[in-house]
Design a protein around this motif. Structure first.
Motif, PDB file in Angstrom:
ATOM      1  N   SER A 162       0.891  -1.172   0.074  1.00 48.39           N
ATOM      2  CA  SER A 162      -0.229  -0.044  -0.096  1.00 48.39           C
ATOM      3  C   SER A 162       0.859   1.431  -0.035  1.00 48.39           C
ATOM      4  O   SER A 162       0.287   2.419  -0.437  1.00 48.39           O
ATOM      5  CB  SER A 162      -1.202   0.051   1.182  1.00 48.39           C
ATOM      6  N   LEU A 185       1.487   2.516  -3.711  1.00 49.45           N
ATOM      7  CA  LEU A 185       0.236   2.695  -4.595  1.00 49.45           C
ATOM      8  C   LEU A 185       0.358   4.137  -5.037  1.00 49.45           C
ATOM      9  O   LEU A 185       0.854   5.135  -4.371  1.00 49.45           O
ATOM     10  CB  LEU A 185      -0.795   2.324  -3.965  1.00 49.45           C
ATOM     11  N   PHE A 204      -4.667  -2.695  -5.862  1.00 53.72           N
ATOM     12  CA  PHE A 204      -3.952  -3.389  -4.897  1.00 53.72           C
ATOM     13  C   PHE A 204      -4.580  -4.641  -4.384  1.00 53.72           C
ATOM     14  O   PHE A 204      -5.715  -4.965  -4.406  1.00 53.72           O
ATOM     15  CB  PHE A 204      -4.338  -2.358  -3.571  1.00 53.72           C
ATOM     16  N   ALA A 248      -4.656   1.989   1.484  1.00 52.37           N
ATOM     17  CA  ALA A 248      -4.733   1.917  -0.080  1.00 52.37           C
ATOM     18  C   ALA A 248      -5.622   2.897  -0.826  1.00 52.37           C
ATOM     19  O   ALA A 248      -5.163   3.502  -1.932  1.00 52.37           O
ATOM     20  CB  ALA A 248      -5.052   0.207  -0.592  1.00 52.37           C
ATOM     21  N   GLN A 278      -4.086   6.182  -0.629  1.00 54.48           N
ATOM     22  CA  GLN A 278      -3.109   6.330  -1.612  1.00 54.48           C
ATOM     23  C   GLN A 278      -3.679   6.544  -3.099  1.00 54.48           C
ATOM     24  O   GLN A 278      -2.800   6.904  -3.874  1.00 54.48           O
ATOM     25  CB  GLN A 278      -2.160   5.164  -1.570  1.00 54.48           C
ATOM     26  N   ALA A 300      -5.614   3.994  -4.750  1.00 50.75           N
ATOM     27  CA  ALA A 300      -6.090   2.832  -5.543  1.00 50.75           C
ATOM     28  C   ALA A 300      -7.683   2.858  -5.914  1.00 50.75           C
ATOM     29  O   ALA A 300      -8.303   3.492  -5.278  1.00 50.75           O
ATOM     30  CB  ALA A 300      -5.882   1.667  -4.487  1.00 50.75           C
ATOM     31  N   VAL A 338      -9.369  -2.744  -5.722  1.00 48.06           N
ATOM     32  CA  VAL A 338      -8.563  -3.973  -4.600  1.00 48.06           C
ATOM     33  C   VAL A 338      -9.048  -5.226  -4.779  1.00 48.06           C
ATOM     34  O   VAL A 338     -10.175  -5.508  -5.357  1.00 48.06           O
ATOM     35  CB  VAL A 338      -8.742  -3.523  -3.043  1.00 48.06           C
TER      36      VAL A 338
END
Length: 329
Positions: A35, A38, A44, A61, A64, A66, A69
């Motif tokens: 994570s 990212l 992720f 995540a 950041q 993402a 997932v």
């Protein structure tokens, strides 16, 4: 080679999962299991291990950037905007491996897999350099060569490479076989058998049996490149269904090194011959073992149409990788 623009729907099908949220036509960015690395739009994968659980970093995540997932089925996910993608699968490690295999297949690239007790990284780097004279090549970064590192390395094939050069590592029986199933290599390179992993095995023969998993699943149009000077390899490769090219100092080696000479701290020199052609090859890599790694790479490179002259020129430029065998003058 194919540049792959993946979507959530494609990924979901590849991993045999279920799209819990998000649009099936949404694009999937770079795949990461960390994570902290990212970037906006990345995908992720939350892995679960003995000492960590990526599901505990889902909030990180998303913060950041993402865009989607991959989680294990039944895992609670933080409240998210409707457009954020969530793919679930029974086992995220297996799903990562399945995704890598799907990318490998869809890319149309050829894959070289390298195993051996020693010299895998040197052989990988040398071969990648030789092939780069004619092709677009990707390779493992560092020693990302296990059941997680290999899938992440194969993701580079999304960028449109011609060839992937992948080293396969192991500590226990069964590991190479699984990695071979993921990579589905067209060319298999077996450098040597030694005692590098003897702590996990009863004998060098047991190591050889585990390394021999590199042969699993091979077809008639696959190629095996192997060490003609290693009796343990010779004893295990007789039933290979495809073509076999050997390297070494033995008289019957397809690519043979003669007049082998040490240049001290300046490396090694040998006359290298194959298919009626020959060249004096020098490399800055030190020791007979390093020369054998260059021969392994050269054999594989020649099978792709790289010339012996190109091999010679690349060998002369090779230097130790990641502080391996570096001479401090």
């Amino acid at each position: 080679m194919n540049v792959l623009d993946l979507t959530l729907g494609w990924v979901t099908e590849a991993v045999g999962g279920r799209l819990r949220s998000g649009r099936s036509d949404a694009r999937v960015g770079a795949v990461s299991i960390d994570s902290r690395t990212l970037e906006t739009g990345d995908f992720f994968v939350a892995l679960r291990g003995e000492r960590f659980d990526g599901h505990g970093f889902l909030s990180d995540a998303f913060s950041q950037g993402a865009a989607a997932v991959l989680v294990e089925a039944g895992v609670a996910v933080p409240a998210l905007p409707e457009e954020v993608g969530v793919v679930e699968a029974p086992d995220t490690t297996r799903a990562l491996q399945d995704l890598a295999h799907a990318v490998r297949t869809a890319s149309g690239a050829r894959v070289v897999a390298i195993t051996g007790s020693a010299g895998k990284t040197t052989t990988k780097d040398a071969l990648a350099e030789m092939l780069s004279t004619r092709f677009v090549v990707v390779k493992n970064k560092g020693n990302l060569n296990n059941h997680i590192g290999l899938p992440l390395s194969l993701m580079q094939l999304r960028e449109g490479a011609d060839i992937a050069v992948m080293e396969l590592g192991m500590n226990h029986p069964g590991e190479i076989g699984r990695l071979v199933a993921i990579a589905e290599p067209d060319v298999r390179v077996w450098t040597n058998v030694g005692d590098a992993h003897l702590g996990f095995f009863e004998s060098a023969d047991a190591v050889a049996d585990a390394k021999a998993e590199i042969l699993e699943g091979a077809a008639a149009d696959d190629l095996l490149v192997c060490n003609a000077d290693d009796c343990r390899i010779a004893a295990r490769t007789g039933g290979f269904p495809g073509r076999v090219l050997t390297f070494g100092q033995s008289a019957d080696a397809w690519l043979r090194a003669t007049d082998v000479a040490s240049l001290g701290v300046d490396g090694m020199r040998a006359t290298v011959s194959a298919s009626g052609d020959s060249a004096v090859v020098e490399t800055g890599l030190i020791g007979t073992g390093s020369l054998m790694n260059v021969l392994a790479a050269a054999t594989a490179a020649l099978s792709f149409g790289v010339s012996l002259t190109e091999v010679r020129d690349v060998a002369a430029r090779l230097r130790p990788t990641d502080r391996r065998g570096v001479v401090h003058r």
